[in-house]
Write a protein that holds these residues in place. Structure first.
Motif, PDB file in Angstrom:
ATOM      1  N   TYR A   1       0.837  -1.211   0.000  1.00  0.00           N
ATOM      2  CA  TYR A   1       0.000   0.000   0.000  1.00  0.00           C
ATOM      3  C   TYR A   1       0.870   1.258   0.000  1.00  0.00           C
ATOM      4  CZ  TYR A   1      -2.801   3.773   2.012  1.00  0.00           C
ATOM      5  OH  TYR A   1      -3.387   4.995   2.263  1.00  0.00           O
ATOM      6  N   LEU A   2       1.974   1.251   0.765  1.00  0.00           N
ATOM      7  CA  LEU A   2       2.886   2.395   0.811  1.00  0.00           C
ATOM      8  C   LEU A   2       3.751   2.491  -0.443  1.00  0.00           C
ATOM      9  CD1 LEU A   2       4.183   2.232   4.505  1.00  0.00           C
ATOM     10  CD2 LEU A   2       2.312   3.631   3.586  1.00  0.00           C
ATOM     11  N   ASN A   3       3.780   1.415  -1.221  1.00  0.00           N
ATOM     12  CA  ASN A   3       4.568   1.354  -2.457  1.00  0.00           C
ATOM     13  C   ASN A   3       6.054   1.587  -2.188  1.00  0.00           C
ATOM     14  OD1 ASN A   3       4.849   0.992  -5.255  1.00  0.00           O
ATOM     15  ND2 ASN A   3       4.770   3.195  -5.645  1.00  0.00           N
ATOM     16  N   ASP A   4       6.578   0.948  -1.143  1.00  0.00           N
ATOM     17  CA  ASP A   4       7.991   1.119  -0.809  1.00  0.00           C
ATOM     18  C   ASP A   4       8.737  -0.211  -0.700  1.00  0.00           C
ATOM     19  OD1 ASP A   4       6.968   0.134   1.554  1.00  0.00           O
ATOM     20  OD2 ASP A   4       7.692   1.776   2.819  1.00  0.00           O
ATOM     21  N   LEU A   5       8.186  -1.273  -1.323  1.00  0.00           N
ATOM     22  CA  LEU A   5       8.856  -2.563  -1.314  1.00  0.00           C
ATOM     23  C   LEU A   5       9.890  -2.629  -2.443  1.00  0.00           C
ATOM     24  CD1 LEU A   5       5.794  -4.917  -0.765  1.00  0.00           C
ATOM     25  CD2 LEU A   5       7.589  -4.390   0.900  1.00  0.00           C
ATOM     26  N   PRO A   6      11.059  -3.246  -2.194  1.00  0.00           N
ATOM     27  CA  PRO A   6      12.061  -3.360  -3.267  1.00  0.00           C
ATOM     28  C   PRO A   6      11.630  -4.296  -4.383  1.00  0.00           C
ATOM     29  CG  PRO A   6      12.785  -4.536  -1.301  1.00  0.00           C
ATOM     30  CD  PRO A   6      11.559  -3.769  -0.914  1.00  0.00           C
ATOM     31  N   VAL A   7      10.770  -5.279  -4.074  1.00  0.00           N
ATOM     32  CA  VAL A   7      10.213  -6.167  -5.088  1.00  0.00           C
ATOM     33  C   VAL A   7       8.710  -6.277  -4.869  1.00  0.00           C
ATOM     34  CG1 VAL A   7      12.308  -7.519  -5.495  1.00  0.00           C
ATOM     35  CG2 VAL A   7      10.756  -8.183  -3.660  1.00  0.00           C
ATOM     36  N   ASP A   8       7.993  -6.570  -5.943  1.00  0.00           N
ATOM     37  CA  ASP A   8       6.539  -6.685  -5.883  1.00  0.00           C
ATOM     38  C   ASP A   8       6.114  -8.150  -5.818  1.00  0.00           C
ATOM     39  OD1 ASP A   8       6.283  -3.885  -6.146  1.00  0.00           O
ATOM     40  OD2 ASP A   8       6.478  -4.047  -8.325  1.00  0.00           O
ATOM     41  N   GLY A   9       4.809  -8.339  -5.676  1.00  0.00           N
ATOM     42  CA  GLY A   9       4.264  -9.687  -5.574  1.00  0.00           C
ATOM     43  C   GLY A   9       3.738 -10.207  -6.898  1.00  0.00           C
ATOM     44  N   PHE A  10       2.868 -11.231  -6.794  1.00  0.00           N
ATOM     45  CA  PHE A  10       2.304 -11.906  -7.955  1.00  0.00           C
ATOM     46  C   PHE A  10       0.782 -11.848  -7.892  1.00  0.00           C
ATOM     47  CE2 PHE A  10       6.390 -13.898  -7.136  1.00  0.00           C
ATOM     48  CZ  PHE A  10       6.951 -14.023  -8.403  1.00  0.00           C
ATOM     49  N   ASN A  11       0.162 -12.025  -9.037  1.00  0.00           N
ATOM     50  CA  ASN A  11      -1.296 -12.100  -9.078  1.00  0.00           C
ATOM     51  C   ASN A  11      -1.793 -13.496  -8.729  1.00  0.00           C
ATOM     52  OD1 ASN A  11      -1.621  -9.405  -9.891  1.00  0.00           O
ATOM     53  ND2 ASN A  11      -1.297  -9.931 -12.045  1.00  0.00           N
ATOM     54  N   LYS A  12      -0.976 -14.511  -8.996  1.00  0.00           N
ATOM     55  CA  LYS A  12      -1.378 -15.894  -8.735  1.00  0.00           C
ATOM     56  C   LYS A  12      -1.076 -16.259  -7.286  1.00  0.00           C
ATOM     57  CE  LYS A  12      -0.739 -17.388 -13.511  1.00  0.00           C
ATOM     58  NZ  LYS A  12      -0.027 -18.308 -14.434  1.00  0.00           N
ATOM     59  N   ARG A  13      -2.060 -16.878  -6.630  1.00  0.00           N
ATOM     60  CA  ARG A  13      -1.960 -17.118  -5.193  1.00  0.00           C
ATOM     61  C   ARG A  13      -0.862 -18.116  -4.851  1.00  0.00           C
ATOM     62  NH1 ARG A  13      -7.434 -18.847  -2.604  1.00  0.00           N
ATOM     63  NH2 ARG A  13      -6.791 -20.877  -3.405  1.00  0.00           N
ATOM     64  N   TYR A  14      -0.671 -19.156  -5.689  1.00  0.00           N
ATOM     65  CA  TYR A  14       0.355 -20.151  -5.339  1.00  0.00           C
ATOM     66  C   TYR A  14       1.748 -19.533  -5.414  1.00  0.00           C
ATOM     67  CZ  TYR A  14       2.017 -20.988 -10.138  1.00  0.00           C
ATOM     68  OH  TYR A  14       2.582 -20.852 -11.376  1.00  0.00           O
ATOM     69  N   LEU A  15       1.947 -18.530  -6.298  1.00  0.00           N
ATOM     70  CA  LEU A  15       3.232 -17.832  -6.352  1.00  0.00           C
ATOM     71  C   LEU A  15       3.397 -16.904  -5.156  1.00  0.00           C
ATOM     72  CD1 LEU A  15       3.485 -17.007 -10.164  1.00  0.00           C
ATOM     73  CD2 LEU A  15       4.841 -18.670  -8.869  1.00  0.00           C
ATOM     74  N   GLU A  16       2.298 -16.316  -4.713  1.00  0.00           N
ATOM     75  CA  GLU A  16       2.360 -15.512  -3.488  1.00  0.00           C
ATOM     76  C   GLU A  16       2.747 -16.391  -2.300  1.00  0.00           C
ATOM     77  OE1 GLU A  16       1.381 -11.705  -2.677  1.00  0.00           O
ATOM     78  OE2 GLU A  16       2.785 -12.342  -4.227  1.00  0.00           O
ATOM     79  N   ALA A  17       2.224 -17.611  -2.245  1.00  0.00           N
ATOM     80  CA  ALA A  17       2.595 -18.537  -1.170  1.00  0.00           C
ATOM     81  C   ALA A  17       4.088 -18.845  -1.223  1.00  0.00           C
ATOM     82  CB  ALA A  17       1.776 -19.825  -1.291  1.00  0.00           C
ATOM     83  N   GLU A  18       4.614 -19.066  -2.425  1.00  0.00           N
ATOM     84  CA  GLU A  18       6.042 -19.362  -2.570  1.00  0.00           C
ATOM     85  C   GLU A  18       6.897 -18.154  -2.207  1.00  0.00           C
ATOM     86  OE1 GLU A  18       6.809 -20.912  -6.450  1.00  0.00           O
ATOM     87  OE2 GLU A  18       5.763 -22.800  -6.061  1.00  0.00           O
ATOM     88  N   ARG A  19       6.349 -16.969  -2.301  1.00  0.00           N
ATOM     89  CA  ARG A  19       7.091 -15.775  -1.906  1.00  0.00           C
ATOM     90  C   ARG A  19       7.339 -15.771  -0.391  1.00  0.00           C
ATOM     91  NH1 ARG A  19       6.212 -10.124  -1.955  1.00  0.00           N
ATOM     92  NH2 ARG A  19       3.970 -10.364  -1.925  1.00  0.00           N
ATOM     93  N   PHE A  20       6.507 -16.470   0.345  1.00  0.00           N
ATOM     94  CA  PHE A  20       6.685 -16.602   1.790  1.00  0.00           C
ATOM     95  C   PHE A  20       7.212 -17.990   2.154  1.00  0.00           C
ATOM     96  CE2 PHE A  20       3.439 -13.388   1.030  1.00  0.00           C
ATOM     97  CZ  PHE A  20       3.924 -12.332   1.772  1.00  0.00           C
ATOM     98  N   ALA A  21       7.724 -18.707   1.118  1.00  0.00           N
ATOM     99  CA  ALA A  21       8.320 -20.036   1.295  1.00  0.00           C
ATOM    100  C   ALA A  21       7.381 -21.000   2.000  1.00  0.00           C
ATOM    101  CB  ALA A  21       9.642 -19.933   2.040  1.00  0.00           C
ATOM    102  N   THR A  22       6.102 -20.967   1.597  1.00  0.00           N
ATOM    103  CA  THR A  22       5.123 -21.837   2.236  1.00  0.00           C
ATOM    104  C   THR A  22       4.168 -22.393   1.191  1.00  0.00           C
ATOM    105  OG1 THR A  22       3.594 -21.980   4.102  1.00  0.00           O
ATOM    106  CG2 THR A  22       3.439 -20.006   2.737  1.00  0.00           C
ATOM    107  N   THR A  23       3.153 -23.106   1.646  1.00  0.00           N
ATOM    108  CA  THR A  23       2.177 -23.701   0.740  1.00  0.00           C
ATOM    109  C   THR A  23       0.965 -22.774   0.581  1.00  0.00           C
ATOM    110  OG1 THR A  23       1.011 -24.839   2.531  1.00  0.00           O
ATOM    111  CG2 THR A  23       2.867 -25.992   1.494  1.00  0.00           C
ATOM    112  N   ASP A  24       0.178 -23.070  -0.443  1.00  0.00           N
ATOM    113  CA  ASP A  24      -1.019 -22.274  -0.685  1.00  0.00           C
ATOM    114  C   ASP A  24      -1.987 -22.358   0.488  1.00  0.00           C
ATOM    115  OD1 ASP A  24      -2.771 -20.704  -2.472  1.00  0.00           O
ATOM    116  OD2 ASP A  24      -4.008 -22.507  -2.457  1.00  0.00           O
ATOM    117  N   ARG A  25      -2.067 -23.543   1.092  1.00  0.00           N
ATOM    118  CA  ARG A  25      -2.990 -23.731   2.225  1.00  0.00           C
ATOM    119  C   ARG A  25      -2.585 -22.857   3.419  1.00  0.00           C
ATOM    120  NH1 ARG A  25      -3.319 -27.985   6.373  1.00  0.00           N
ATOM    121  NH2 ARG A  25      -1.367 -28.760   5.512  1.00  0.00           N
TER     122      ARG A  25
END
Length: 226
Positions: A164-188
């Motif tokens: 929301y603050l737009n101050d992250l060095p990298v952005d996320g993904f639109n797909k949920r399973y990739l967002e889960a991998e961004r936190f090194a975890t599973t979709d569940r």
């Protein structure tokens, strides 16, 4: 790292002053240009690197897959004269990440041998590389240590708030399973973290994405760091 001078760091003023030279030297080392399709690799984890890659514009993702099959996605970058392979250039280590085009990209290949010669002729450019690499290193370590030391619910909340603050060095993904991998975890597990944040009234999950419902409460939760 970004080829353009950043507005941070001890040598930011020097970057501004020396940028025309920095750009000219880097561009003089370009040996080839390519157009990549969506999903193509700019660099591949485990490969030896002989050329750096310059991306003027376009979106790429960065990820790593462990031998046990688990994946970690660092995130995505909207490139603005982004240079990849600079750490491998100095260390001669193999590439640590898969760097993938998220859309069609025009890339430029920079000869490692030519860059080495150029740095010998213009040793002040090493200061630019050192500063840029140090900033990227600290940004990356901050991400990784936060992932390791805090629960996933906190990490997801932190990410939502700073997106929301737009101050992250990298952005996320639109797909949920990739967002889960961004936190090194599973979709569940990722989905459960979202449910907990939603139960606290911080967010609301919608078809088009995550909506912040109580920004002040979310900020307070993130800044408390517990």
């Amino acid at each position: 790292m970004q080829l353009k001078p950043l507005a941070k760091g001890r040598y930011r003023q020097r970057w501004q002053e020396d940028y025309p030279l920095i750009e000219a030297v880097i561009l003089s080392c370009i040996t080839e240009t390519k157009t990549l399709k969506t999903g193509s690799h700019l660099m591949t984890q485990g490969e030896a690197i002989s050329s750096l890659v310059l991306v003027k514009q376009g979106r790429v993702s960065l990820g790593h897959t462990a031998r046990n099959g688990r994946s970690f996605q660092l995130g995505t970058i909207d490139c603005d004269s982004q240079l990849f392979g600079e750490m491998e250039f100095f260390t001669e280590y193999n590439c640590q990440l898969d760097i993938i085009a998220n859309e069609p990209l025009d890339i430029m290949l920079i000869s490692g041998d030519k860059l080495q010669q150029a740095l010998g002729q213009h040793p002040q450019l090493a200061l630019f590389f050192a500063s840029a690499i140090a900033i990227d290193y600290q940004d990356t370590v901050e991400i990784l240590t936060r992932r390791l030391l805090y629960p996933i619910t906190y990490n997801v909340a932190f990410d939502i708030y700073h997106e929301y603050l737009n101050d992250l060095p990298v952005d996320g993904f639109n797909k949920r399973y990739l967002e889960a991998e961004r936190f090194a975890t599973t979709d569940r597990v990722y989905r459960r973290a979202l449910q907990q944040l939603e139960a606290r009234g911080f967010i609301e999950r919608q078809k088009e994405g995550i909506k912040i419902c109580d920004l002040d409460a979310l900020k307070q939760f993130v800044e408390a760091g517990i």
